[in-house]
Design a protein around this motif. Sequence first.
Motif, short mmCIF file in Angstrom:
data_model
loop_
_atom_site.label_atom_id
_atom_site.label_comp_id
_atom_site.label_asym_id
_atom_site.label_seq_id
_atom_site.Cartn_x
_atom_site.Cartn_y
_atom_site.Cartn_z
N LYS A 92 0.83 -1.21 0.00
CA LYS A 92 0.00 0.00 0.00
C LYS A 92 0.87 1.26 0.00
O LYS A 92 0.59 2.21 -0.73
N GLU A 93 1.90 1.24 0.81
CA GLU A 93 2.78 2.41 0.89
C GLU A 93 3.55 2.63 -0.41
O GLU A 93 3.77 3.77 -0.83
N THR A 94 3.94 1.55 -1.06
CA THR A 94 4.66 1.66 -2.34
C THR A 94 3.76 2.27 -3.40
O THR A 94 4.16 3.20 -4.12
N ILE A 95 2.53 1.78 -3.50
CA ILE A 95 1.58 2.32 -4.47
C ILE A 95 1.23 3.77 -4.11
O ILE A 95 1.11 4.63 -4.98
N GLN A 96 1.11 4.05 -2.83
CA GLN A 96 0.84 5.41 -2.36
C GLN A 96 1.92 6.37 -2.87
O GLN A 96 1.61 7.43 -3.40
N GLU A 97 3.17 5.97 -2.72
CA GLU A 97 4.28 6.82 -3.16
C GLU A 97 4.30 6.97 -4.68
O GLU A 97 4.49 8.07 -5.20
N CYS A 98 4.08 5.87 -5.39
CA CYS A 98 4.11 5.91 -6.86
C CYS A 98 2.97 6.76 -7.42
O CYS A 98 3.19 7.58 -8.32
N ALA A 99 1.77 6.56 -6.90
CA ALA A 99 0.62 7.33 -7.38
C ALA A 99 0.79 8.81 -7.07
O ALA A 99 0.50 9.67 -7.91
N SER A 100 1.28 9.12 -5.90
CA SER A 100 1.50 10.51 -5.52
C SER A 100 2.55 11.15 -6.41
O SER A 100 2.39 12.30 -6.86
N GLU A 101 3.61 10.43 -6.70
CA GLU A 101 4.67 10.95 -7.58
C GLU A 101 4.14 11.17 -9.00
O GLU A 101 4.45 12.18 -9.65
N PHE A 102 3.34 10.24 -9.50
CA PHE A 102 2.75 10.36 -10.83
C PHE A 102 1.87 11.61 -10.91
O PHE A 102 1.95 12.39 -11.86
N ILE A 103 1.02 11.80 -9.91
CA ILE A 103 0.14 12.97 -9.89
C ILE A 103 0.97 14.25 -9.85
O ILE A 103 0.68 15.22 -10.56
N SER A 104 2.00 14.26 -9.06
CA SER A 104 2.87 15.42 -8.96
C SER A 104 3.57 15.71 -10.30
O SER A 104 3.68 16.86 -10.72
N PHE A 105 4.02 14.67 -10.96
CA PHE A 105 4.70 14.77 -12.25
C PHE A 105 3.78 15.39 -13.30
O PHE A 105 4.13 16.36 -13.98
N VAL A 106 2.57 14.87 -13.41
CA VAL A 106 1.60 15.35 -14.40
C VAL A 106 1.15 16.78 -14.06
O VAL A 106 1.09 17.65 -14.93
N THR A 107 0.87 17.01 -12.80
CA THR A 107 0.42 18.34 -12.37
C THR A 107 1.51 19.38 -12.59
O THR A 107 1.23 20.52 -12.98
N GLY A 108 2.76 19.01 -12.34
CA GLY A 108 3.88 19.92 -12.58
C GLY A 108 3.98 20.33 -14.03
O GLY A 108 4.20 21.51 -14.35
N GLU A 109 3.79 19.37 -14.94
CA GLU A 109 3.82 19.66 -16.37
C GLU A 109 2.67 20.60 -16.75
O GLU A 109 2.86 21.56 -17.49
N ALA A 110 1.49 20.33 -16.23
CA ALA A 110 0.33 21.19 -16.50
C ALA A 110 0.55 22.59 -15.92
O ALA A 110 0.22 23.60 -16.55
#
Length: 117
Positions: A33-51
């Motif tokens: 759960k913690e691994t997916i939590q970190e990955c999903a959060s990083e993905f959201i941050s990556f996409v949001t940063g680009e936007a």
Amino acid sequence: MVEEQDKLLPVANVGRIMKKILPPTAKISKEAKETIQECASEFISFVTGEASDKCHKENRKTVNGDDICWALGSLGFDDYSQAIARYLHKHREFERVRASTAAASSSAALELEASDC
């Protein structure tokens, strides 16, 4: 100061989403759960940063759904971009219908009040 934990999606929500896709008898470790939590959060941050970068270049302060769709496509996530664009279109249509329904019922209520006078 923003804590590292405050930058992550809530682990309970992540676990709930993970459980939906798995068989009812499946167990999910805390580490998973913690691994997916970190990955999903990083993905959201990556996409949001680009936007956000796009908005900054266009002298805008607000990131919207179209910016997220653009960012996903720009980053090579074309399938996600198209799926999110379809969802965004449906969501906006739903909101338009809901707003017009609310306006119609509000108008009808005002007419009833006026006729009671």
